[in-house]
Write a protein that holds these residues in place. Structure first.
Motif, mmCIF file in Angstrom:
data_model
loop_
_atom_site.group_PDB
_atom_site.id
_atom_site.type_symbol
_atom_site.label_atom_id
_atom_site.label_comp_id
_atom_site.label_asym_id
_atom_site.label_seq_id
_atom_site.Cartn_x
_atom_site.Cartn_y
_atom_site.Cartn_z
ATOM 1 N N UNK A 24 -4.937 2.938 7.518
ATOM 2 C CA UNK A 24 -6.200 3.190 6.827
ATOM 3 C C UNK A 24 -6.308 4.593 6.271
ATOM 4 N N UNK A 25 -5.171 5.287 6.158
ATOM 5 C CA UNK A 25 -5.167 6.648 5.629
ATOM 6 C C UNK A 25 -3.782 6.958 5.084
ATOM 7 N N UNK A 26 -3.722 8.009 4.282
ATOM 8 C CA UNK A 26 -2.442 8.402 3.713
ATOM 9 C C UNK A 26 -2.637 9.403 2.596
ATOM 10 N N UNK A 27 -1.604 9.590 1.803
ATOM 11 C CA UNK A 27 -1.642 10.524 0.679
ATOM 12 C C UNK A 27 -1.416 9.740 -0.612
ATOM 13 N N UNK A 28 -1.317 10.459 -1.719
ATOM 14 C CA UNK A 28 -1.240 9.805 -3.022
ATOM 15 C C UNK A 28 -0.075 8.827 -3.121
ATOM 16 N N UNK A 29 1.068 9.188 -2.544
ATOM 17 C CA UNK A 29 2.225 8.296 -2.550
ATOM 18 C C UNK A 29 1.892 6.960 -1.894
ATOM 19 N N UNK A 30 1.160 7.009 -0.783
ATOM 20 C CA UNK A 30 0.822 5.794 -0.043
ATOM 21 C C UNK A 30 -0.156 4.914 -0.821
ATOM 22 N N UNK A 31 -1.193 5.520 -1.403
ATOM 23 C CA UNK A 31 -2.157 4.737 -2.172
ATOM 24 C C UNK A 31 -1.493 4.093 -3.378
ATOM 25 N N UNK A 32 -0.569 4.837 -4.017
ATOM 26 C CA UNK A 32 0.150 4.274 -5.155
ATOM 27 C C UNK A 32 0.994 3.079 -4.730
ATOM 28 N N UNK A 33 1.696 3.193 -3.609
ATOM 29 C CA UNK A 33 2.542 2.101 -3.143
ATOM 30 C C UNK A 33 1.719 0.868 -2.794
ATOM 31 N N UNK A 34 0.577 1.048 -2.139
ATOM 32 C CA UNK A 34 -0.261 -0.105 -1.784
ATOM 33 C C UNK A 34 -0.761 -0.798 -3.044
ATOM 34 N N UNK A 35 -1.230 -0.030 -4.019
ATOM 35 C CA UNK A 35 -1.741 -0.613 -5.257
ATOM 36 C C UNK A 35 -0.632 -1.359 -6.005
ATOM 37 N N UNK A 36 0.557 -0.764 -6.073
ATOM 38 C CA UNK A 36 1.673 -1.403 -6.757
ATOM 39 C C UNK A 36 2.032 -2.731 -6.085
ATOM 40 N N UNK A 37 2.119 -2.718 -4.757
ATOM 41 C CA UNK A 37 2.448 -3.941 -4.043
ATOM 42 C C UNK A 37 1.426 -5.041 -4.264
ATOM 43 N N UNK A 38 0.142 -4.678 -4.274
ATOM 44 C CA UNK A 38 -0.917 -5.669 -4.475
ATOM 45 C C UNK A 38 -0.864 -6.262 -5.883
ATOM 46 N N UNK A 39 -0.521 -5.452 -6.863
ATOM 47 C CA UNK A 39 -0.408 -5.955 -8.232
ATOM 48 C C UNK A 39 0.813 -6.854 -8.386
ATOM 49 N N UNK A 40 1.949 -6.421 -7.865
ATOM 50 C CA UNK A 40 3.156 -7.241 -7.987
ATOM 51 C C UNK A 40 3.023 -8.554 -7.242
ATOM 52 N N UNK A 41 2.313 -8.537 -6.125
ATOM 53 C CA UNK A 41 2.095 -9.769 -5.357
ATOM 54 C C UNK A 41 1.453 -10.833 -6.237
ATOM 55 N N UNK A 42 0.596 -10.411 -7.160
ATOM 56 C CA UNK A 42 -0.101 -11.350 -8.046
ATOM 57 C C UNK A 42 0.661 -11.595 -9.345
ATOM 58 N N UNK A 43 1.855 -11.015 -9.491
ATOM 59 C CA UNK A 43 2.642 -11.227 -10.687
ATOM 60 C C UNK A 43 2.349 -10.262 -11.813
ATOM 61 N N UNK A 44 1.709 -9.125 -11.509
ATOM 62 C CA UNK A 44 1.388 -8.116 -12.519
ATOM 63 C C UNK A 44 2.414 -6.990 -12.421
ATOM 64 N N UNK A 45 3.172 -6.705 -13.486
ATOM 65 C CA UNK A 45 4.127 -5.598 -13.436
ATOM 66 C C UNK A 45 3.423 -4.271 -13.168
ATOM 67 N N UNK A 46 4.004 -3.468 -12.276
ATOM 68 C CA UNK A 46 3.408 -2.170 -11.939
ATOM 69 C C UNK A 46 4.533 -1.200 -11.604
ATOM 70 N N UNK A 47 4.357 0.067 -12.002
ATOM 71 C CA UNK A 47 5.384 1.074 -11.732
ATOM 72 C C UNK A 47 4.784 2.354 -11.187
#
Length: 278
Positions: free
Chosen positions: A170-193
């Motif tokens: 439930x906490x982290x830095x910018x790298x962590x928030x970016x990784x979570x967002x990317x994973x959630x988008x890719x899970x739904x089939x949305x390309x993210x980098x």
């Protein structure tokens, strides 16, 4: 709105017992893109190495260098002057069916890795969001969820922390928030980098004032074209953001990495100074 920013990024290693040799890659030279133009960039390395420069698969400028003389410290100083401008308005967006047409083109930004793989707890929430009318609606719901559930708290994660671990904490830095967002988008089939670079910490920087900054990370996702989003600050990247590298996740864009020969350990040091010139 536009700005001219000078970034001085100092990093390197102190070797407890000295190093006999080291072999490194630096990704510290900003990109020239449609939103920013690099006026000047210089990389100074001490001790003086053998080096060469190339662009990697993702378009990032990489300086590869080798030091073959014994040394106690390795120091890399990147100084850049960059003109930045505001981000153009987002496109109208696409429907879910349109994502099928880009699966091959952007397949690398759809693949899950250990860095971005979503946890079972997050998947249960994403199933509800997946009923969104468009990919854009889903992405904005994901960004709101990530921003509300992960607190920006330096020191609670490490550079090796995965998205699943950051979500559980439930906490982290910018790298962590970016990784979570990317994973959630890719899970739904949305390309993210993954995008890394710098962010001036002040919403309205004073001209001529030098401030302490840090390396920063945010994302780009595909909605008919690539759109940027800063999950840590819940804002669209703008003239305060300077892009250095892009890739699938952090592993494609560390500012400095390498191997070295030493009898002891090493300690990383980092400092970033940002000045608005105009």
């Amino acid at each position: 709105m536009s700005m001219q920013l000078r970034i001085k990024h100092t990093t390197g290693y102190h070797y407890e017992s000295g190093a006999v040799a080291s072999f490194n890659e630096a990704r510290m030279t900003p990109m020239t893109t449609s939103e920013q133009y690099v006026l000047r960039s210089r990389l100074e390395i001490s001790p003086t190495p053998w080096s060469y420069e190339y662009r990697d698969y993702w378009g990032t400028t990489v300086t590869s260098f080798e030091v073959h003389d014994p040394h106690q410290d390795l120091t890399v100083v990147a100084t850049s002057i960059v003109d930045t401008q505001g981000t153009p308005p987002a496109p109208h967006g696409v429907e879910w069916d349109a994502l099928d047409a880009v699966k091959d083109e952007w397949c690398e930004f759809l693949a899950m890795s250990s860095w971005v793989d979503v946890s079972d707890d997050l998947v249960s929430e994403l199933h509800q969001l997946r009923s969104s009318a468009t990919p854009g609606d889903y992405a904005r719901a994901v960004f709101e969820l990530v921003y509300s559930q992960i607190r920006y708290l330096p020191g609670t994660t490490e550079v090796t922390t995965t998205a699943a671990e950051a979500w559980a904490a439930g906490s982290g830095v910018c790298q962590d928030l970016a990784h979570v967002a990317i994973g959630a988008l890719r899970w739904a089939g949305i390309p993210a980098r993954y995008v890394s670079g710098y962010l001036h910490p002040s919403p309205d920087p004073e001209i001529g004032e030098s401030v302490a900054g840090e390396s920063h990370a945010w994302i780009e996702w595909w909605d008919g074209e690539w759109i940027g989003w800063d999950p840590t600050n819940a804002i669209t990247p703008g003239p305060r953001h300077v892009v250095v590298a892009k890739g699938r996740d952090y592993a494609d864009s560390p500012p400095l990495r390498g191997i070295y020969s030493t009898a002891g350990g090493s300690e990383l040091f980092v400092g970033v100074e940002i000045t608005r010139l105009r």
